[in-house]
Design an enzyme around this catalytic site. Sequence first.
Site, PDB file in Angstrom:
ATOM      1  N   ASP A   1      12.125   4.926   7.190  1.00 45.66           N
ATOM      2  CA  ASP A   1      11.798   3.775   6.345  1.00 45.66           C
ATOM      3  C   ASP A   1      12.724   2.667   6.851  1.00 45.66           C
ATOM      4  OD1 ASP A   1      10.874   2.108   4.386  1.00 45.66           O
ATOM      5  OD2 ASP A   1      11.247   3.482   2.722  1.00 45.66           O
TER       6      ASP A   1
ATOM      7  N   ASN B   1       8.251  -6.106   2.517  1.00 46.85           N
ATOM      8  CA  ASN B   1       9.440  -5.288   2.314  1.00 46.85           C
ATOM      9  C   ASN B   1      10.396  -5.916   1.281  1.00 46.85           C
ATOM     10  OD1 ASN B   1      11.931  -3.484   3.055  1.00 46.85           O
ATOM     11  ND2 ASN B   1      10.119  -2.533   3.933  1.00 46.85           N
ATOM     12  N   ARG B   2      11.709  -5.609   1.406  1.00 46.96           N
ATOM     13  CA  ARG B   2      12.607  -5.867   0.270  1.00 46.96           C
ATOM     14  C   ARG B   2      13.399  -7.171   0.382  1.00 46.96           C
ATOM     15  NH1 ARG B   2      12.107  -0.544   1.078  1.00 46.96           N
ATOM     16  NH2 ARG B   2      11.610   0.652  -0.791  1.00 46.96           N
TER      17      ARG B   2
ATOM     18  N   GLU C   1       4.884  -1.653  10.278  1.00 43.20           N
ATOM     19  CA  GLU C   1       4.796  -2.952   9.605  1.00 43.20           C
ATOM     20  C   GLU C   1       5.536  -3.988  10.447  1.00 43.20           C
ATOM     21  OE1 GLU C   1       6.206  -2.162   5.518  1.00 43.20           O
ATOM     22  OE2 GLU C   1       5.752  -0.088   5.982  1.00 43.20           O
TER      23      GLU C   1
ATOM     24  N   HIS D   1       7.569  -6.141  -1.332  1.00 44.71           N
ATOM     25  CA  HIS D   1       6.216  -6.570  -0.961  1.00 44.71           C
ATOM     26  C   HIS D   1       5.661  -7.684  -1.856  1.00 44.71           C
ATOM     27  CE1 HIS D   1       6.314  -3.496   1.981  1.00 44.71           C
ATOM     28  NE2 HIS D   1       5.997  -2.476   1.227  1.00 44.71           N
TER      29      HIS D   1
ATOM     30  N   HIS E   1      -0.182  -3.143   5.859  1.00 45.03           N
ATOM     31  CA  HIS E   1       0.463  -1.901   5.435  1.00 45.03           C
ATOM     32  C   HIS E   1      -0.484  -0.700   5.582  1.00 45.03           C
ATOM     33  CE1 HIS E   1       3.106   0.666   2.997  1.00 45.03           C
ATOM     34  NE2 HIS E   1       4.004  -0.307   3.004  1.00 45.03           N
ATOM     35  N   SER E   2      -1.140  -0.603   6.742  1.00 42.99           N
ATOM     36  CA  SER E   2      -2.022   0.550   6.972  1.00 42.99           C
ATOM     37  C   SER E   2      -1.200   1.791   7.298  1.00 42.99           C
ATOM     38  CB  SER E   2      -2.965   0.267   8.144  1.00 42.99           C
ATOM     39  OG  SER E   2      -3.925  -0.672   7.749  1.00 42.99           O
ATOM     40  N   TYR E   3      -1.671   2.927   6.783  1.00 44.52           N
ATOM     41  CA  TYR E   3      -1.081   4.224   7.117  1.00 44.52           C
ATOM     42  C   TYR E   3      -2.001   4.859   8.159  1.00 44.52           C
ATOM     43  CZ  TYR E   3       1.615   4.120   2.691  1.00 44.52           C
ATOM     44  OH  TYR E   3       2.456   3.807   1.655  1.00 44.52           O
TER      45      TYR E   3
END
Length: 337
Positions: free
Chosen positions: A239, A71-72, A300, A97, A167-169
Amino acid sequence: MRFGMNQNQEVEKIQIENEYIKAEIMTLGATLLSFVEKESGIDVVLGFENLDGYLNQHGSYLGACVGRCANRIKGGHFVLNGKEYHVPLNDGFNSLHGGNCGFSSRLFEIEEQDPNHVVLKLNSEEDDEGYPGNLCLRVCYRLEGRCLYFEFVGESDQDTIFNITNHSYFNLDGALSKSILDHELQINSDRVALIDESGCTTENVIQVENTGFDFRELKKIRNQLNISHPNIESARGYDHNYVFENLEYKTMAILKGEKLMLEISSDLPGMHVYSGNFLDGECCGKQGNFYGDKNGICFECQYYPNAINYDRFIKPILRKGEIQTHRICYRLAKREN
Ligand code: BGC
């Protein structure tokens, strides 16, 4: 088995399997390519049929392990042991990431492999994407019963940031399903952190009660998303980081589709839920499915985004010489009710 070539290097695909589950992983980005419940034959993660799909996916990180910092990081700036660091800005004003060439785009080597587990290793050198320390990362994928475990093991020769996640969807209705909006979701946390206008997590943690963030009991995602909240609107969906506070192993969320259910557990203090808001419908995924908005949802498990810059959150620091291990488990089973 060879999956393809990237920058003159061979990318391998590995399959692990037991009585209940079959999964495929590639060495590029230690990426989860497929995750199949064997009895139903349903593959519950979004992905591509070939390597090219992964190389041209418009920044969505499908199935990848992301790092050094998931993430950020606001402004790509942090201070560690009194020294200032600048890491690449690849998401507007933020570093996302791990930067331009984070771990999701790196080739791991296979260190160990047997029918139900594989260990992938990456050596990330000092100053890699601006981060301190030579870091050795091992990602272990292991099947045990209906559980797929991830273990992230890090060791560094200097203090550094260590915040890896997968990071699986997920879409529990399979490869051709277009949306997760009718999935039901439970998140075992009563607090979530709001984001700022740049999408970066802030220190402003709110109670989920009476908001569209409230998943303390199983709820249909569509219904919760319809409860208006300025922060859900600005993110175009979820998010956001749910706060769990401690490093104990716990079940963080349960997702239910038509036939299957997924349980997500980890020892990490946060779970960033991302409802695929920026999937742009232009990338052709498995079985010709073009993935669009809300086609998949990511859970995540990680340290809180931008925690290195916030004193009230646990910081994702790996100390020199320490061996740090974090564990995430995805348990995939048939839906019982
Ligand atoms: C971030 C999103 C981002 C997505 C894909 C998520 O982890 O929170 O904001 O769009 O990854 O890049």
